[in-house]
Design a protein around this motif. Structure first.
Motif, PDB file in Angstrom:
ATOM      1  N   SER A  22      -8.480  34.000  -5.741  1.00  0.00           N
ATOM      2  CA  SER A  22     -10.339  34.308  -5.366  1.00  0.00           C
ATOM      3  C   SER A  22     -10.422  35.655  -5.075  1.00  0.00           C
ATOM      4  O   SER A  22     -10.076  35.770  -3.832  1.00  0.00           O
TER       5      SER A  22
ATOM      6  N   SER B 191      -6.803  24.707  -9.945  1.00  0.00           N
ATOM      7  CA  SER B 191      -7.536  25.667  -8.961  1.00  0.00           C
ATOM      8  C   SER B 191      -6.874  24.822  -7.226  1.00  0.00           C
ATOM      9  O   SER B 191      -6.514  23.703  -7.237  1.00  0.00           O
TER      10      SER B 191
ATOM     11  N   LEU C  77     -11.046  37.200 -13.467  1.00  0.00           N
ATOM     12  CA  LEU C  77     -11.536  37.137 -12.955  1.00  0.00           C
ATOM     13  C   LEU C  77     -12.407  38.177 -13.399  1.00  0.00           C
ATOM     14  O   LEU C  77     -12.551  39.112 -13.167  1.00  0.00           O
TER      15      LEU C  77
ATOM     16  N   GLY D 102     -16.649  37.277  -8.886  1.00  0.00           N
ATOM     17  CA  GLY D 102     -16.159  36.554  -8.535  1.00  0.00           C
ATOM     18  C   GLY D 102     -16.566  35.108  -8.375  1.00  0.00           C
ATOM     19  O   GLY D 102     -16.036  33.569  -8.339  1.00  0.00           O
TER      20      GLY D 102
ATOM     21  N   VAL E 248     -14.412  32.814 -14.251  1.00  0.00           N
ATOM     22  CA  VAL E 248     -12.440  32.297 -14.465  1.00  0.00           C
ATOM     23  C   VAL E 248     -12.185  32.915 -15.837  1.00  0.00           C
ATOM     24  O   VAL E 248     -12.610  32.464 -16.506  1.00  0.00           O
TER      25      VAL E 248
ATOM     26  N   ILE F 273     -15.935  29.038 -10.978  1.00  0.00           N
ATOM     27  CA  ILE F 273     -15.889  28.970  -9.941  1.00  0.00           C
ATOM     28  C   ILE F 273     -17.689  27.510  -9.388  1.00  0.00           C
ATOM     29  O   ILE F 273     -18.035  28.073  -8.970  1.00  0.00           O
TER      30      ILE F 273
END
Length: 383
Positions: free
Chosen positions: A85, A109, A136, A140, A143, A158
């Motif tokens: 990440s 994850s 990504l 950030g 995904v 995320i």
């Protein structure tokens, strides 16, 4: 001289210790080293004899480039692609499964703990099979996972705890023929480019940062010559030029990027020497952090092909072909400082280590490859 003979001679002169692995001096404090996560294959598939345990962690000396195996960070089936990440707190990994293995592939994850072990947060279906790539967005927050089988691309958000939640499913045309191999986001976060190996197309999408959803660009796609097989895609830092490594015909396609995000093909250049006539499948592509050089990997020829990038036109000129000291080089990674390039040699169970000459882009090595089972993806935590 044939590439295999070059490879044997190169192995003969490489220095090694008694175990065939690089060592980092004991006095080197672990906190001065960088961490690299290694994605692998763990079981036998049609294209690979997977032998690994899952995701491995490796320590890198940022001064010398040496690698030292650390441990198995997570047990997972066929984690063929891994991605850290943006905040470096989490790692995402696909589990590349087929229809005989499970109802779908999965993306996992993990939380990265202080010892660089991986604690699973959640896993989510990729809604198709053989997920093979993770990207990504620049914020950030989102995904993107590409499924090789079925032409399905998934978008996930995320969550605050690092887990993943589905946002969107994209079904590419001709799903029976489509092979979604990668998603690449522009540095301004406005566009997403999907390499569709089966349809010989690069799909062009506009990205909505607020919703995380993709919408087809007005151009929709750029078509490559039949039998090209676009696999991975790289954009210049200024978003003016783009490069596709084409697996099937072993070529690199160069594009100028239009103001609306569209693509205009300006060059096709081979990834192989003119006199090489044996079987080859091109694999990965990366631009050097300096923006001056581009590298691609060749499975079959077992080399890294190096190119000089013309800063004005974006076009490529071949520099050299460097043996990877292994078989079937897949993914490779360049350190953030641009000094080192590492190659995952899938079929010879090792990671090659190269120094990058900042003046001419050439690759050299004085270090033996690190022995590690069926490596196919390399991802730095930092450095």
């Amino acid at each position: 001289m044939k590439p295999n003979l070059i490879l044997l001679l190169a192995f003969a002169i490489l220095p090694t210790n008694s175990k065939g692995q690089n060592t980092i001096p004991n006095e080197k404090a672990e906190d001065s080293l960088n961490v690299m996560f290694v994605g692998t294959y763990t079981k036998k598939e049609g294209h690979v004899n997977g032998q690994a345990n899952g995701i491995y962690s490796v320590m890198q000396d940022p001064e010398t480039g040496k690698l030292l195996f650390k441990e198995t960070a997570a047990n997972i089936i066929n984690p063929s692609y891994v991605k850290v990440s943006k905040n470096k707190q989490y790692l995402f990994a696909v589990s590349e499964l087929g229809s005989k293995d499970a109802p779908s592939g999965f993306v996992y994850s993990y939380k990265i703990d202080e010892d660089y072990n991986l604690e699973m947060i959640n896993k989510v279906s990729t809604e198709s099979f053989a997920p093979c790539h993770i990207a990504l967005d620049q914020s950030g927050n989102f995904v993107f996972v590409s499924n090789y089988v079925g032409g399905v691309v998934m978008v996930y958000k995320i969550k605050p705890d690092g887990g993943l939640k589905k946002v969107q499913r994209i079904d590419l045309e001709n799903r029976s023929d489509s092979n979604a191999h990668s998603v690449t986001l522009s540095s301004d976060n406005k566009r997403a480019y999907i390499a569709d190996l089966g349809n010989d197309k690069i799909w062009i999408y506009n990205f909505d940062l607020h919703t995380g959803k993709l919408r087809l660009n007005s151009q929709a796609y750029v078509a490559l010559p039949n039998g090209s097989g676009p696999r991975h895609f790289s954009l210049s830092a200024n978003n003016k030029f783009a490069y596709s490594i084409n697996e099937i015909n072993s070529s690199v396609s160069v594009f100028s990027v239009l103001k609306d995000g569209g693509l205009k093909l300006i060059q096709n250049i081979t990834s192989l020497p003119e006199d090489f006539t044996e079987k080859n499948s091109a694999a990965d592509i990366h631009i050097h952090p300096s923006g001056k050089f581009l590298y691609v990997s060749n499975r079959g020829h077992n080399t890294i092909a190096s190119y000089k990038i013309d800063k004005n036109t974006g076009t490529l000129k071949n520099i050299e072909y460097t043996p990877t000291f292994g078989k079937a080089p897949r993914n490779f990674a360049i350190s953030e400082n641009g000094k080192f390039l590492y190659v995952a040699n899938q079929d010879s169970n090792n990671i090659s280590i190269f120094n990058v000459d900042p003046k001419n882009g050439k690759l050299t090595t004085k270090l033996a490859p690190l022995e590690i089972k069926t490596p196919v993806c390399l991802e730095f935590l930092g450095g």
